[in-house]
Write a protein that holds these residues in place. Structure first.
Motif, mmCIF file in Angstrom:
data_model
loop_
_atom_site.group_PDB
_atom_site.id
_atom_site.type_symbol
_atom_site.label_atom_id
_atom_site.label_comp_id
_atom_site.label_asym_id
_atom_site.label_seq_id
_atom_site.Cartn_x
_atom_site.Cartn_y
_atom_site.Cartn_z
ATOM 1 N N GLY A 1 0.809 -1.213 0.000
ATOM 2 C CA GLY A 1 0.000 0.000 0.000
ATOM 3 C C GLY A 1 0.839 1.259 0.000
ATOM 4 N N SER A 2 1.918 1.250 0.767
ATOM 5 C CA SER A 2 2.810 2.415 0.807
ATOM 6 C C SER A 2 3.506 2.631 -0.529
ATOM 7 C CB SER A 2 3.844 2.250 1.925
ATOM 8 O OG SER A 2 3.213 2.096 3.177
ATOM 9 N N ILE A 3 3.924 1.520 -1.169
ATOM 10 C CA ILE A 3 4.564 1.641 -2.487
ATOM 11 C C ILE A 3 3.576 2.181 -3.509
ATOM 12 C CG2 ILE A 3 5.563 0.308 -4.387
ATOM 13 C CD1 ILE A 3 6.836 -1.513 -2.319
ATOM 14 N N GLN A 4 2.337 1.721 -3.425
ATOM 15 C CA GLN A 4 1.330 2.224 -4.367
ATOM 16 C C GLN A 4 1.134 3.729 -4.220
ATOM 17 O OE1 GLN A 4 -2.631 0.650 -3.937
ATOM 18 N NE2 GLN A 4 -3.495 2.269 -5.210
ATOM 19 N N VAL A 5 0.981 4.176 -2.975
ATOM 20 C CA VAL A 5 0.713 5.596 -2.746
ATOM 21 C C VAL A 5 1.926 6.454 -3.086
ATOM 22 C CG1 VAL A 5 0.115 7.303 -0.991
ATOM 23 C CG2 VAL A 5 -1.028 5.090 -0.998
ATOM 24 N N GLY A 6 3.112 6.027 -2.660
ATOM 25 C CA GLY A 6 4.284 6.876 -2.809
ATOM 26 C C GLY A 6 4.979 6.800 -4.141
ATOM 27 N N ALA A 7 4.900 5.643 -4.830
ATOM 28 C CA ALA A 7 5.656 5.470 -6.073
ATOM 29 C C ALA A 7 4.779 5.122 -7.266
ATOM 30 C CB ALA A 7 6.720 4.375 -5.877
ATOM 31 N N LEU A 8 3.893 4.129 -7.106
ATOM 32 C CA LEU A 8 3.086 3.702 -8.246
ATOM 33 C C LEU A 8 2.095 4.773 -8.674
ATOM 34 C CD1 LEU A 8 2.306 1.466 -10.223
ATOM 35 C CD2 LEU A 8 0.711 0.593 -8.500
ATOM 36 N N ASN A 9 1.487 5.468 -7.716
ATOM 37 C CA ASN A 9 0.506 6.492 -8.075
ATOM 38 C C ASN A 9 1.103 7.641 -8.875
ATOM 39 O OD1 ASN A 9 -0.902 9.290 -6.917
ATOM 40 N ND2 ASN A 9 -2.346 7.718 -7.580
#
Length: 367
Positions: free
Chosen positions: A115-123
């Motif tokens: 979830g953190s990777i999605q918010v901080g990098a993937l998004n």
């Protein structure tokens, strides 16, 4: 009994690999479907080549990854827990004194990291590529000529006219009420065809009315001619207040790190920022939602794995996924329409899912 670091690593790796495998499968299916649909839409567009279609389809991959990640975590966790139970690994672990809450800690940590990777990098990556997709779609599939950009220095609009195009720049947005938008310190550049400059208009005020721009205290400058002053000047337009509002950068095309400043900018300009606020808080709640998916998956496996009824596990997971998707859309629509507070509509799906998973596990494990 305290779970060992080796067992923690084993359970976490097992669940993570299952989630990534399910995610790759879902993305592959979506990519095939998107490519077929884009090829169908591009059938009557000679400029939309196969290369353009493939660029558009691949540009949507990060965006669709964000969309299906909760379902990948749900189905991947269910598959992993079901397989571990079938191999008697969870049975032996629990018989050794390790509770369900202990062996669920590694998968929950993996969900938090995803979830953190999605918010901080993937998004941020998704927002960049989705902008590219929308640009290609507007150019090759929609032939859209109305473009708007809002920045800290003012409002930029572009509209197609019978004679060519007009670019409108306003240094301030005074108000927006219903079908009218009131702009101040406005400059209009008119072009014949696409790039042949014809006229510049400077106005103290411009009001968008149905089918017309109404300019007040306007000076008209035409190359080779004397300047002309008009108290009132009208310019036909196909823009409406709703089109301008909808043509703002959609929340999905905004990076998580840019959403908060853009929301403040929209509100200072007098526009509604509810959609962007809901999207911002939905991203904040994403790690919590992924943790809830792990807990729900564990609840299904603990309930049905002992009876070895895999069909019930799969059916329950699919039903839960559809219910979650439906409820998320309904709650988001209520938030956009003002039926419930935007923050509540963004956090409700994650909160409800988390409470549902915790309560079910408490009933199965401790009750």
């Amino acid at each position: 009994m305290r779970i060992s670091p080796l067992l923690t690593w084993y359970f976490g790796k097992h669940v993570l690999l299952s989630v990534l495998a399910i995610l790759a499968l879902l993305i592959g299916l979506i990519l095939i479907g998107d490519t077929i649909e884009l090829l169908r839409r591009a059938g009557g567009k000679p400029d939309a080549t196969v290369g353009i279609v493939l660029q558009m389809a691949t540009s949507r991959i990060p965006f669709m990854t964000e969309k299906v990640l909760p379902f990948a975590v749900l189905f991947g966790s269910m598959f992993s827990f079901w397989k571990l139970t079938g191999n008697q690994e969870l049975v032996v672990t629990r018989a050794a004194g390790v509770s369900a809450w202990q062996f669920l800690l590694p998968p929950i940590l993996c969900a938090l990291i995803l979830g953190s990777i999605q918010v901080g990098a993937l998004n941020p990556l998704s927002s960049i590529l989705l902008q590219r997709y929308e640009t290609l779609e507007a150019r090759y599939l929609q032939n859209n000529v109305n473009v708007m950009n809002l920045s800290s220095s003012g409002l930029w609009l572009r509209q197609g006219t019978q004679d060519g195009q007009a670019v409108i720049y306003a240094r301030a947005v005074r108000s927006q009420q219903g079908d009218q938008i009131d702009l101040r310190n406005v400059t209009i550049f008119r072009f014949q065809n696409s790039d042949d400059f014809t006229t510049r208009i400077d106005a103290a005020r411009a009001v968008l009315e149905p089918g017309t721009w109404h300019f007040y205290d306007a000076w008209t400058f035409t190359p080779g001619k004397a300047s002309v002053f008009s108290n009132n000047l009208k310019l036909p337009t196909n823009l409406t207040a709703r089109k301008i509002q909808d043509s703002f950068a959609s929340p999905e095309t905004m990076s998580f790190w840019d959403l908060r400043p853009f929301i403040n900018l929209l509100e200072r300009a007098g526009f509604n920022a509810t959609r962007h606020r809901i999207h911002f808080h939905s991203l904040l709640s994403r790690p919590l939602l992924l943790c809830a998916m792990v807990l729900i998956a564990a609840a299904f496996c603990l309930k049905f794995s002992r009876r070895r009824r895999a069909s019930l596990v799969i059916g329950g997971g699919v039903t839960t996924g559809f219910i979650l998707y439906f409820c998320t859309d309904v709650i988001s629509a209520l938030g956009v329409s003002g039926g419930i507070p935007p923050i509540l509509s963004a956090w409700a799906p994650a909160g409800i899912s988390l409470l549902l998973g915790i309560s079910t596990l408490l009933h199965l494990e401790d009750g």
